[in-house]
Design a protein around this motif. Structure first.
Motif, PDB file in Angstrom:
ATOM      1  N   SER A   1      27.655  58.077  30.938  1.00 41.33           N
ATOM      2  CA  SER A   1      28.008  56.682  30.692  1.00 41.33           C
ATOM      3  C   SER A   1      29.255  56.274  31.461  1.00 41.33           C
ATOM      4  O   SER A   1      30.002  57.114  31.981  1.00 41.33           O
ATOM      5  CB  SER A   1      28.250  56.464  29.203  1.00 41.33           C
ATOM      6  OG  SER A   1      29.415  57.174  28.789  1.00 41.33           O
TER       7      SER A   1
ATOM      8  N   GLN B   1      31.868  55.139  30.043  1.00 41.91           N
ATOM      9  CA  GLN B   1      33.006  55.698  29.292  1.00 41.91           C
ATOM     10  C   GLN B   1      33.239  57.166  29.633  1.00 41.91           C
ATOM     11  O   GLN B   1      34.379  57.578  29.870  1.00 41.91           O
ATOM     12  CB  GLN B   1      32.776  55.549  27.786  1.00 41.91           C
ATOM     13  CG  GLN B   1      33.864  56.207  26.933  1.00 41.91           C
ATOM     14  CD  GLN B   1      33.742  55.873  25.472  1.00 41.91           C
ATOM     15  OE1 GLN B   1      33.712  54.693  25.107  1.00 41.91           O
ATOM     16  NE2 GLN B   1      33.670  56.882  24.614  1.00 41.91           N
TER      17      GLN B   1
ATOM     18  N   ASN C   1      28.637  52.197  27.273  1.00 42.21           N
ATOM     19  CA  ASN C   1      27.659  53.283  27.155  1.00 42.21           C
ATOM     20  C   ASN C   1      26.553  53.222  28.205  1.00 42.21           C
ATOM     21  O   ASN C   1      25.647  54.057  28.208  1.00 42.21           O
ATOM     22  CB  ASN C   1      27.038  53.281  25.754  1.00 42.21           C
ATOM     23  CG  ASN C   1      28.056  53.603  24.677  1.00 42.21           C
ATOM     24  OD1 ASN C   1      28.886  54.500  24.853  1.00 42.21           O
ATOM     25  ND2 ASN C   1      28.030  52.875  23.572  1.00 42.21           N
TER      26      ASN C   1
END
Length: 509
Positions: free
Chosen positions: A359, A361, A404
């Protein structure tokens, strides 16, 4: 009166929707026979959607696709291939452990099969004839994985041209960013070949590099927000005209933000003293001060990329010393470089810059992951990771469905912003950039350039390695040129007196 032949390929009012999202809105596009048409636009402008419609991987929601003047329904890549349409993707789709002739005919072996027995000799002869006809000096029996990237690109193109021999059609070849990972010499060979091949095929060239379009195309079509924003014969187009059609505003004189360029700097942050790599880099001494952008230029194999690898710890020098903020840096150690707050943006971001399956993140917090652990328990704080990611998404205006989203689903410009963000979140003080604008459209580049100026204002020492001379000249405070593994010149590049490309190139060759 003799009527003109129909175009090789034509799109009429093609619209493509993905649910509520309109990727293409009434696109008209014309590729004349035996011509090269350039297709340019920002990331997300619709270039990939057009390729998908043409090569049969996506069906248009509305509109028509015509091949040689006849409407066609291309429901699959196989149907597109029978119509003579082949795509050469920048990621390449060859199988490394197959021989060249096997890759050229992959999926089409049935035409060389008799009574269930594959005619390898006939396949080899066929592939050899296609390669010879195109002037490609590659052995059909070579193992594909042993070839250079540029040679594999030529095999991909031979595979596309093979359609004209397998089916009663004239090839339509879609080239998707064909020069994105080629050296200058390989690019020159490719362009020379395209100029010869236009007599055998019609070619659609998708590229972020306007220089590619001007070098080899007969006409150019621009896209913005899923619609055609302009079309010109190449003789009538200019870089400024295309820039305005692509991004929707005129190209300003401050494209490289020269008006924001610093002229005074802090103390030396990065220092190299007689750093040498046997066979690759002769003794190099270099100092980069806080807030300074030092450009590094040179041809392939000159030593410029080796220098970047040494600074970031990817390569251990055979002798010499490196200091960051006056403290010795353990050479040849990525961990030591990271601990010294040295960040890097590699040229191949999809290979070395991000983990595509992870992802936004996960990629963004990776270099500073330890900072998210508690003081007493080694438990990572998901809340603080999310807050940090959201803050940088907002600050760098990263276009994503959320923290995400898999990074492989971002556009090139937005993926590049994540690479920057992961280092900025850590607070790096030395940034080594290798072709940061590679594969990005002009709008995304402009945002990256603005970010570099912001970093310089914050006192980050920047080493900018690039094959893009206008980029090097426009962004740098001074330019170091390499030739044969050694520094050949140091050229001042103040905002008010930028050197010419000729002045830089003279010291590179």
């Amino acid at each position: 009166m003799t009527s003109l032949p129909p175009p090789a390929l034509e799109l009429k009012a093609v619209t493509k929707r993905y649910g509520p999202v309109t990727a293409l809105g009434g696109v008209d596009l014309r590729l004349d026979r035996h011509s090269v048409l350039g297709l340019v636009g920002e990331n997300g402008a619709g270039k990939s959607s057009i390729i998908s419609v043409i090569n049969g991987t996506a069906r248009p929601s509305e509109g028509q696709v015509l091949v040689a003047g006849r409407p066609v329904t291309l429901g699959s890549p196989a149907e597109a291939a029978r119509a003579g349409i082949a795509t050469v993707f920048q990621e390449q789709g060859l199988v490394a452990n197959l021989l060249v002739y096997e890759n050229i005919l992959l999926g089409r072996e049935r035409q060389f099969s008799r009574a269930g027995i594959l005619g390898a000799a006939a396949m080899r002869r066929f592939a050899g004839n296609v390669l010879g006809e195109l002037g490609i000096a590659i052995d059909p029996d070579a193992v594909t994985g042993a070839l250079t990237f540029g040679e594999r690109q030529l095999v991909e193109i031979a595979k596309a041209f093979a359609l004209g021999h397998l089916y009663p059609v004239e090839p339509i070849v879609l080239l998707d960013e064909p020069t994105s990972a080629l050296s200058d010499r390989e690019t020159e060979i490719l362009f020379d070949s395209i100029r010869r091949w236009r007599s055998k095929a019609s070619i659609l060239l998708v590229s972020h590099r306007l220089s590619d379009v001007f070098a080899v195309c007969d006409a150019v079509t621009t896209l913005k927000d899923g619609r055609v924003s302009g079309h010109w014969p190449i003789d009538s187009a200019t870089p400024d005209l295309l820039h305005e059609a692509i991004v929707g505003r005129p190209r300003s004189a401050g494209y490289y933000k020269e008006h924001e360029q610093r002229e005074t700097f802090g103390e030396p942050v990065l220092e190299l003293v007689d750093v040498e790599v046997s066979g690759q880099l002769r003794p190099v001494s270099l100092s980069v001060r806080a807030g300074e952008i030092v450009g590094v230029a040179g041809v392939l194999g000159s030593g410029k990329t080796t220098l970047g690898h040494v600074i970031t710890g990817a390569l251990r020098p055979s002798r010499g010393a490196i200091r960051v903020h006056g403290r010795p840096l353990r050479p040849g150690s990525r961990a030591a470089a990271l601990a010294a707050d040295i960040g890097s943006v590699p040229a191949e971001r999809n290979v070395a810059g991000v983990i595509g399956m992870h992802s936004v993140q996960s990629n963004l917090v990776l270099p500073s992951i330890r900072s998210f652990a508690g003081r007493f328990l080694p438990i990572l704080s998901g809340r603080r990771q999310a807050q940090t990611t959201d803050r940088w998404i907002q600050r760098l205006r990263i276009k994503t469905a959320g923290r995400n989203q898999q990074i492989r689903n971002l556009s090139g410009g937005n993926a590049q912003k994540v690479v920057f963000a992961k280092w900025l979140a850590r607070g790096v003080r030395v940034f080594v950039l290798d072709d940061p604008g590679r594969g990005l459209d002009v709008g995304a580049k402009e945002e990256i350039y603005a970010l570099l100026r912001s970093l310089a204002r914050d006192g980050v020492a920047i080493v900018l390695i690039s094959e893009n001379l206008p980029e090097i000249i426009g962004l740098s405070n001074r330019i170091i040129t390499f030739r044969g593994g050694a520094v050949s010149a140091e050229i001042p590049a103040p905002a008010h007196d930028k050197p010419s490309e000729t002045a830089v190139v003279t010291n590179m060759v």
